[in-house]
Design a protein around this motif. Structure first.
Motif, short mmCIF file in Angstrom:
data_model
loop_
_atom_site.label_atom_id
_atom_site.label_comp_id
_atom_site.label_asym_id
_atom_site.label_seq_id
_atom_site.Cartn_x
_atom_site.Cartn_y
_atom_site.Cartn_z
N MET A 1 0.84 -1.18 0.00
CA MET A 1 0.00 0.00 0.00
C MET A 1 0.89 1.24 0.00
O MET A 1 1.87 1.33 0.72
N LEU A 2 0.53 2.20 -0.81
CA LEU A 2 1.23 3.46 -0.93
C LEU A 2 0.46 4.53 -0.17
O LEU A 2 -0.76 4.61 -0.28
N VAL A 3 1.17 5.31 0.61
CA VAL A 3 0.57 6.44 1.31
C VAL A 3 1.08 7.71 0.64
O VAL A 3 2.30 7.85 0.42
N ARG A 4 0.17 8.60 0.32
CA ARG A 4 0.54 9.87 -0.33
C ARG A 4 0.20 11.00 0.63
O ARG A 4 -0.93 11.12 1.11
N ILE A 5 1.19 11.83 0.89
CA ILE A 5 1.03 12.99 1.76
C ILE A 5 1.36 14.23 0.93
O ILE A 5 2.43 14.29 0.31
N VAL A 6 0.44 15.18 0.91
CA VAL A 6 0.66 16.41 0.15
C VAL A 6 0.47 17.60 1.09
O VAL A 6 -0.56 17.70 1.76
N LYS A 7 1.46 18.46 1.13
CA LYS A 7 1.42 19.68 1.95
C LYS A 7 1.17 20.87 1.04
O LYS A 7 1.87 21.05 0.04
N MET A 8 0.15 21.66 1.39
CA MET A 8 -0.23 22.80 0.56
C MET A 8 -0.39 24.04 1.43
O MET A 8 -0.97 23.98 2.51
N GLY A 9 0.11 25.16 0.95
CA GLY A 9 -0.07 26.44 1.62
C GLY A 9 -0.94 27.34 0.76
O GLY A 9 -0.75 27.43 -0.46
N PHE A 10 -1.89 28.02 1.40
CA PHE A 10 -2.84 28.85 0.67
C PHE A 10 -2.81 30.30 1.17
O PHE A 10 -2.53 30.55 2.34
N HIS A 11 -3.13 31.21 0.27
CA HIS A 11 -3.34 32.60 0.68
C HIS A 11 -4.58 32.62 1.57
O HIS A 11 -5.55 31.91 1.32
N ASP A 12 -4.54 33.44 2.62
CA ASP A 12 -5.68 33.55 3.54
C ASP A 12 -7.00 33.73 2.80
O ASP A 12 -8.00 33.09 3.13
N ALA A 13 -6.98 34.57 1.81
CA ALA A 13 -8.22 34.90 1.09
C ALA A 13 -8.77 33.72 0.29
O ALA A 13 -9.93 33.74 -0.11
N TRP A 89 4.90 13.64 -0.79
CA TRP A 89 5.69 12.46 -0.47
C TRP A 89 4.86 11.22 -0.74
O TRP A 89 3.68 11.16 -0.39
N SER A 90 5.48 10.23 -1.32
CA SER A 90 4.90 8.90 -1.44
C SER A 90 5.70 7.99 -0.52
O SER A 90 6.93 7.89 -0.66
N VAL A 91 5.03 7.36 0.42
CA VAL A 91 5.71 6.53 1.41
C VAL A 91 5.02 5.18 1.51
O VAL A 91 3.84 5.03 1.19
N ASP A 92 5.77 4.20 1.96
CA ASP A 92 5.21 2.88 2.22
C ASP A 92 4.85 2.79 3.69
O ASP A 92 5.66 3.15 4.56
N LYS A 93 3.66 2.32 3.98
CA LYS A 93 3.25 2.10 5.35
C LYS A 93 3.94 0.84 5.85
O LYS A 93 3.81 -0.22 5.26
N LEU A 94 4.65 0.98 6.95
CA LEU A 94 5.36 -0.17 7.51
C LEU A 94 4.63 -0.80 8.67
O LEU A 94 4.70 -2.01 8.86
N GLU A 95 3.91 0.02 9.44
CA GLU A 95 3.30 -0.52 10.64
C GLU A 95 2.16 0.40 11.09
O GLU A 95 2.25 1.60 10.95
N THR A 96 1.12 -0.20 11.64
CA THR A 96 0.02 0.55 12.23
C THR A 96 -0.22 0.01 13.64
O THR A 96 -0.32 -1.21 13.82
N LEU A 97 -0.32 0.90 14.58
CA LEU A 97 -0.63 0.53 15.96
C LEU A 97 -1.95 1.20 16.34
O LEU A 97 -2.12 2.37 16.11
N GLU A 98 -2.85 0.45 16.89
CA GLU A 98 -4.14 1.02 17.30
C GLU A 98 -4.42 0.71 18.76
O GLU A 98 -3.95 -0.23 19.30
#
Length: 98
Positions: A1-13, A89-98
């Protein structure tokens, strides 16, 4: 499974516009073939910074989405609202703890 994280900055308006666009497209993105999970986060210290966090069955599924007319529509409406270049970033999930 691929995890995709995208960081975006926006103008206040443009934040409300971004949130409106996200609400219009979120179900279509989430139900795109290969997308298994989608969340939107907002930075606690800087309210102009947002992150999307999504799970994809494979890199190929993410690439099919990125080549789709849905992505083109979403991205064309979103990129004009940025106050800085987005990061992804595209990352591989290695572990999940719940």
């Amino acid at each position: 499974m691929l995890v995709r994280i995208v960081k975006m900055g926006f103008h206040d308006a443009h934040i409300d516009t971004f949130l409106e666009h996200f609400n219009v497209y979120k179900d279509k993105i989430r139900h795109f073939e290969g997308c298994k999970f989608l969340e939107l986060y907002r930075d606690k210290n800087n309210p102009t910074i947002f992150f999307t966090y999504s799970y994809w069955e494979s890199e190929n599924h993410l690439e099919q989405y990125r080549q789709s007319s849905l992505f083109t529509s979403v991205w064309n409406k979103t990129k004009v609202l940025f106050n800085k270049k987005p990061e992804a970033w595209s990352v591989d999930k290695l572990e999940t703890l719940e």
